[in-house]
Motif scaffolding. Sequence first.
Motif, PDB file in Angstrom:
ATOM      1  N   PHE A  90      58.408 -10.223  52.727  1.00  0.00           N
ATOM      2  CA  PHE A  90      58.073  -9.112  53.621  1.00  0.00           C
ATOM      3  C   PHE A  90      56.679  -8.654  53.215  1.00  0.00           C
ATOM      4  CE2 PHE A  90      57.766  -4.907  55.321  1.00  0.00           C
ATOM      5  CZ  PHE A  90      58.546  -4.919  56.483  1.00  0.00           C
ATOM      6  N   TRP A 125      62.564 -14.193  56.688  1.00  0.00           N
ATOM      7  CA  TRP A 125      62.051 -13.172  55.784  1.00  0.00           C
ATOM      8  C   TRP A 125      62.067 -13.641  54.334  1.00  0.00           C
ATOM      9  CZ3 TRP A 125      59.387  -9.522  58.095  1.00  0.00           C
ATOM     10  CH2 TRP A 125      59.699  -9.220  59.430  1.00  0.00           C
ATOM     11  N   GLN A 176      49.974  -5.229  55.113  1.00  0.00           N
ATOM     12  CA  GLN A 176      48.535  -5.232  54.850  1.00  0.00           C
ATOM     13  C   GLN A 176      48.052  -3.820  54.572  1.00  0.00           C
ATOM     14  OE1 GLN A 176      45.833  -7.550  57.417  1.00  0.00           O
ATOM     15  NE2 GLN A 176      47.653  -8.284  58.513  1.00  0.00           N
ATOM     16  N   PRO A 184      54.633  -6.220  59.291  1.00  0.00           N
ATOM     17  CA  PRO A 184      54.746  -7.568  59.858  1.00  0.00           C
ATOM     18  C   PRO A 184      55.001  -7.529  61.362  1.00  0.00           C
ATOM     19  CG  PRO A 184      56.066  -7.381  57.860  1.00  0.00           C
ATOM     20  CD  PRO A 184      55.600  -5.995  58.194  1.00  0.00           C
ATOM     21  N   ARG A 238      47.950 -11.259  62.890  1.00  0.00           N
ATOM     22  CA  ARG A 238      49.211 -10.515  62.959  1.00  0.00           C
ATOM     23  C   ARG A 238      50.376 -11.308  62.390  1.00  0.00           C
ATOM     24  NH1 ARG A 238      50.422  -8.488  68.793  1.00  0.00           N
ATOM     25  NH2 ARG A 238      50.194 -10.714  69.189  1.00  0.00           N
ATOM     26  N   THR A 239      50.434 -12.610  62.692  1.00  0.00           N
ATOM     27  CA  THR A 239      51.583 -13.413  62.250  1.00  0.00           C
ATOM     28  C   THR A 239      51.327 -14.114  60.929  1.00  0.00           C
ATOM     29  OG1 THR A 239      50.856 -15.454  63.347  1.00  0.00           O
ATOM     30  CG2 THR A 239      52.161 -13.883  64.665  1.00  0.00           C
ATOM     31  N   TYR A 240      50.050 -14.213  60.518  1.00  0.00           N
ATOM     32  CA  TYR A 240      49.609 -14.902  59.305  1.00  0.00           C
ATOM     33  C   TYR A 240      49.635 -16.426  59.449  1.00  0.00           C
ATOM     34  CZ  TYR A 240      50.813 -10.251  57.461  1.00  0.00           C
ATOM     35  OH  TYR A 240      50.931  -8.904  57.270  1.00  0.00           O
ATOM     36  N   SER A 248      53.248  -8.226  49.107  1.00  0.00           N
ATOM     37  CA  SER A 248      54.637  -8.601  49.359  1.00  0.00           C
ATOM     38  C   SER A 248      55.562  -7.621  48.650  1.00  0.00           C
ATOM     39  CB  SER A 248      54.899 -10.025  48.857  1.00  0.00           C
ATOM     40  OG  SER A 248      54.066 -10.943  49.515  1.00  0.00           O
ATOM     41  N   TYR A 254      55.761 -17.344  55.009  1.00  0.00           N
ATOM     42  CA  TYR A 254      56.607 -16.177  54.698  1.00  0.00           C
ATOM     43  C   TYR A 254      57.973 -16.239  55.395  1.00  0.00           C
ATOM     44  CZ  TYR A 254      51.925 -14.398  53.507  1.00  0.00           C
ATOM     45  OH  TYR A 254      50.652 -14.246  53.018  1.00  0.00           O
ATOM     46  N   VAL A 295      46.932  -8.316  51.651  1.00  0.00           N
ATOM     47  CA  VAL A 295      48.383  -8.450  51.802  1.00  0.00           C
ATOM     48  C   VAL A 295      49.118  -8.126  50.507  1.00  0.00           C
ATOM     49  CG1 VAL A 295      48.248 -10.115  53.691  1.00  0.00           C
ATOM     50  CG2 VAL A 295      48.339 -10.943  51.319  1.00  0.00           C
ATOM     51  N   GLN A 321      58.391 -17.218  58.688  1.00  0.00           N
ATOM     52  CA  GLN A 321      58.268 -17.064  60.140  1.00  0.00           C
ATOM     53  C   GLN A 321      57.670 -18.326  60.749  1.00  0.00           C
ATOM     54  OE1 GLN A 321      57.606 -13.384  62.331  1.00  0.00           O
ATOM     55  NE2 GLN A 321      55.526 -14.085  62.726  1.00  0.00           N
TER      56      GLN A 321
END
Length: 367
Positions: free
Chosen positions: A286, A283, A289, A273, A108-110, A343, A134, A341, A136
Amino acid sequence: MIVPFLDLKAQYLELKEKFNAVYIRVMDSGTYISGSEVEAFETEFAAYCQVKHCIGVGNGLDALHLLLRASGIGTGDEVIVPSNTYIATWLAVTYSGATPVPVEPDERTYNINPDCIEKAITGRTKAIMPVHLYGQPADMDRINTLALRFGLKVFEDAAQAHGAHYKGRKTGSLGDAAGFSFYPGKNLGAFGDGGAVTTNDDVLAEKIRLLGNYGSRLKYHHEVKGFNSRLDELQAAMLRVKLTKLDEWNIRRKLVATQYLDQWQGVTNVMLPFVPLWADPVWHLFVIQSRQRNELHKQLAESGIGTMFHYPVPPHLQDAYVEYGYIRGAFPIAEKLSQDVLSLPIGPHLNPMQQQLVINNLKGRQI
C-alpha cells in the motif's frame, strides 16, 4: 504498540500444524529435488493462474531470465521495461544479453504507461515486460495490442501480483509468459527463495524446464548450456499449503486497503493509491506519495509504525547500469516517485488495533 511493516512469523503460526506436517512428510520422503511436491505445486499453481504450464525455478529473477532466454532473446535485442520497478526486471534482460529500454510509468498507478511505449520501440525490440507493481495489474490489453501490431512478445513480471485480476483474468495468464517470485515477503511466499514461470506455450515451457535443469532432459545428457535453477521439494510443499490460503489472505489485504482508503479521504498533502475500474489488485504493498516522505517515515517510526521505501533509487541511476550513461532527470517520473513513495503496513495478519494506529497516526500528521 509496535506495528511491523510485515509479520511473516504470523503466517507460520496460523498454519503451524500444517507446515510442520509438511516438513515431516518431505523429510521422510527422502526426495528433496525434482519430486512429487514440485510436480503437484506446478499443477496446482498453473490451474490457479488459469494456464497450461507452471515451471518451478530457483527465484523470481531466474523466472524472468529463463523465459527470455528460452524465447531466443539475447545479444543485440531490446526489451521494453518500466523505468519504475525493482532492479530484478532489468537484471533479467541484461542476463539474457539484451538491453533494457526504460519507459516511464503512469504517475497514478505506478505501472508502465502504455501511451509511452510505442515511441520506445525500435527495429531491435523483441519484447515488452510490464510489471504488475505493488500487486496491481498493468493495462495489459493496450500493451498486448501494441505488441501484436509490432510483432513483439509480452512477458509479465508478476512477482508482486499473485492472484491479481485484470478485467476478470488472472495475472500470469495475460501475455506470452509470466515470471513469479516466491520470496518470503510476497503474497504467496516460500520460507526461502523460489520462483516460477507460467505460460500456455508448450514449446516455451519445455525450453524453460530444459534450461533450468543444466540443459538436460536425461541425466548426464546436456542438449544446451543450461543453468541450475529449480524449485526444491520443501519450498514447493510449503507453497502448496499457502496456496490454499492465498485468496483468503488477499481478501484480508484488500479489507485493510479499503479501510485505509476510506479513512484517509481528505488527508492533505498525501496522494493515495489509484485503482482503475478494470483492475482488482492484491495489495502486495500500500503505497502513498508525499513530498515530505522522509519526515513522515521518521515520524511514523517514532510511533512504532514500520514503513519502507519501494524503491529509493530507480534502476537507471544504479551503479550497476552506469555504462548506459543515464543522468539524473532522464526519467523524471520514476525519479520523483523514488523520492516521494512510502509503503505502509499491510498484510493478512495486520490486526484491527494495529491498523487503527496507522490510520490515526497518518490522520494526525498533516505533512
